[in-house]
Design a protein around this motif. Structure first.
Motif, PDB file in Angstrom:
ATOM      1  N   ARG A  21     -14.203   4.312  -0.322  1.00 16.40           N
ATOM      2  CA  ARG A  21     -12.747   4.441  -0.232  1.00 16.40           C
ATOM      3  C   ARG A  21     -12.065   3.178   0.288  1.00 16.40           C
ATOM      4  O   ARG A  21     -10.858   3.028   0.133  1.00 16.40           O
ATOM      5  N   GLY A  22     -12.813   2.300   0.911  1.00 16.62           N
ATOM      6  CA  GLY A  22     -12.220   1.071   1.423  1.00 16.62           C
ATOM      7  C   GLY A  22     -11.294   1.296   2.603  1.00 16.62           C
ATOM      8  O   GLY A  22     -10.346   0.541   2.819  1.00 16.62           O
ATOM      9  N   ILE A  23     -11.569   2.342   3.372  1.00 18.13           N
ATOM     10  CA  ILE A  23     -10.720   2.712   4.501  1.00 18.13           C
ATOM     11  C   ILE A  23     -11.520   2.534   5.792  1.00 18.13           C
ATOM     12  O   ILE A  23     -12.668   2.952   5.892  1.00 18.13           O
TER      13      ILE A  23
ATOM     14  N   ARG B 210     -19.489  -7.105   5.351  1.00 21.65           N
ATOM     15  CA  ARG B 210     -18.689  -8.054   4.584  1.00 21.65           C
ATOM     16  C   ARG B 210     -18.343  -9.298   5.391  1.00 21.65           C
ATOM     17  O   ARG B 210     -17.733 -10.217   4.885  1.00 21.65           O
TER      18      ARG B 210
ATOM     19  N   ASP C  34      -2.572   3.908  -3.338  1.00 19.19           N
ATOM     20  CA  ASP C  34      -2.106   3.010  -4.402  1.00 19.19           C
ATOM     21  C   ASP C  34      -2.319   3.655  -5.772  1.00 19.19           C
ATOM     22  O   ASP C  34      -2.809   3.007  -6.719  1.00 19.19           O
TER      23      ASP C  34
ATOM     24  N   LYS D 144     -12.878  -5.466   6.426  1.00 19.61           N
ATOM     25  CA  LYS D 144     -11.792  -5.758   5.490  1.00 19.61           C
ATOM     26  C   LYS D 144     -11.266  -4.497   4.789  1.00 19.61           C
ATOM     27  O   LYS D 144     -11.251  -4.417   3.556  1.00 19.61           O
ATOM     28  N   PRO D 145     -10.823  -3.512   5.551  1.00 17.98           N
ATOM     29  CA  PRO D 145     -10.320  -2.275   4.932  1.00 17.98           C
ATOM     30  C   PRO D 145      -8.976  -2.502   4.252  1.00 17.98           C
ATOM     31  O   PRO D 145      -8.198  -3.372   4.652  1.00 17.98           O
ATOM     32  N   ARG D 146      -8.713  -1.705   3.231  1.00 16.40           N
ATOM     33  CA  ARG D 146      -7.383  -1.788   2.613  1.00 16.40           C
ATOM     34  C   ARG D 146      -6.399  -0.855   3.309  1.00 16.40           C
ATOM     35  O   ARG D 146      -5.201  -0.950   3.102  1.00 16.40           O
ATOM     36  N   LEU D 147      -6.914   0.040   4.143  1.00 19.03           N
ATOM     37  CA  LEU D 147      -6.092   0.912   4.979  1.00 19.03           C
ATOM     38  C   LEU D 147      -6.833   1.124   6.286  1.00 19.03           C
ATOM     39  O   LEU D 147      -8.040   1.356   6.287  1.00 19.03           O
TER      40      LEU D 147
ATOM     41  N   MET E 193       0.844  -1.191   0.000  1.00 20.26           N
ATOM     42  CA  MET E 193       0.000   0.000   0.000  1.00 20.26           C
ATOM     43  C   MET E 193       0.879   1.240   0.000  1.00 20.26           C
ATOM     44  O   MET E 193       1.873   1.294   0.700  1.00 20.26           O
TER      45      MET E 193
ATOM     46  N   VAL F 115      -2.365  -5.519   7.151  1.00 20.30           N
ATOM     47  CA  VAL F 115      -3.294  -4.403   6.944  1.00 20.30           C
ATOM     48  C   VAL F 115      -2.522  -3.113   7.222  1.00 20.30           C
ATOM     49  O   VAL F 115      -2.123  -2.871   8.359  1.00 20.30           O
TER      50      VAL F 115
END
Length: 200
Positions: A76-78, A102, A58, A145-148, A1, A178
């Motif tokens: 945003r997946g945060i 999720r 990213d 399941k955040p990407r950040l 990331m 993570v």
């Protein structure tokens, strides 16, 4: 990331230009109260709109004032863990965890075991200690399941024993891959997490 940003934050009489680039697994933002640490997290997650600039995750633009890009927070997946946990008071611990849509039921049970909150699943947030609420908030965020992962002084208002216990848990989560942005006043917390330190 990788996270790259160059923004101006302005709220009332507060204004600050912040530029940051990091690809570290854990990055700690350290600085005194009023330096803009929490406002920066709010800008990254999409709760505060910068006056100008760009935020890239990213190499994907989450915010770009020149191109009029402002991705909504939910896209945003945060994940963000606030100082006060912000649990839903009308939902049990299990229901708070299930709010991370999720997550399957088996994942909720496994996460509760890992976080040491399995015996608390039927409790209401008002019956939790500060340390317990912090664990529930962290578990709920991870289940999404955040990407950040953003953590805004998650050990604030805890006594020494509970601070140490929750910090150990956060350090364990950091080994899962993570990426984290961790706000703190205490550099020893950053050292414990093996974080790259950015001072505001």
């Amino acid at each position: 990331m990788s996270l790259t940003l160059d923004i101006r934050l302005a709220r009332g009489t507060f204004a600050r230009d912040i530029a940051l680039a990091t690809a570290a697994p854990v990055t700690a933002l350290v600085g005194p109260s009023g330096s803009g640490k929490t406002s920066l997290l709010h800008a990254i997650v999409g709760l505060v709109r910068p006056a100008r600039g760009t935020i890239l995750l990213d190499d994907e633009p989450l915010f770009d004032s020149a191109r009029r890009i402002d991705v909504p927070p939910e896209r945003r997946g945060i994940g963000m863990v606030f100082q006060d946990g912000r649990l839903f008071p009308h939902l049990s611990v299990r229901a708070n965890l299930a709010y991370a849509r999720r997550a399957a039921f088996t994942e909720i049970d496994a996460m509760a075991e890992r976080m040491g909150i399995a015996p608390l699943l039927d409790r209401w947030p008002r019956h939790l200690s500060g340390g317990e609420a912090g664990r529930v908030a962290l578990a709920r965020t991870l289940l999404a399941k955040p990407r950040l992962l953003l953590l805004d002084e998650p050990l604030a208002h805890l006594d020494a024993d509970r601070r140490a216990s929750l910090l150990d848990l956060i350090a364990d989560v950091a080994t899962d891959g993570v990426p984290m942005l961790y706000v703190t006043h205490d550099r020893t917390e950053a050292v414990r997490l093996g974080a790259a330190v950015v001072t505001l």
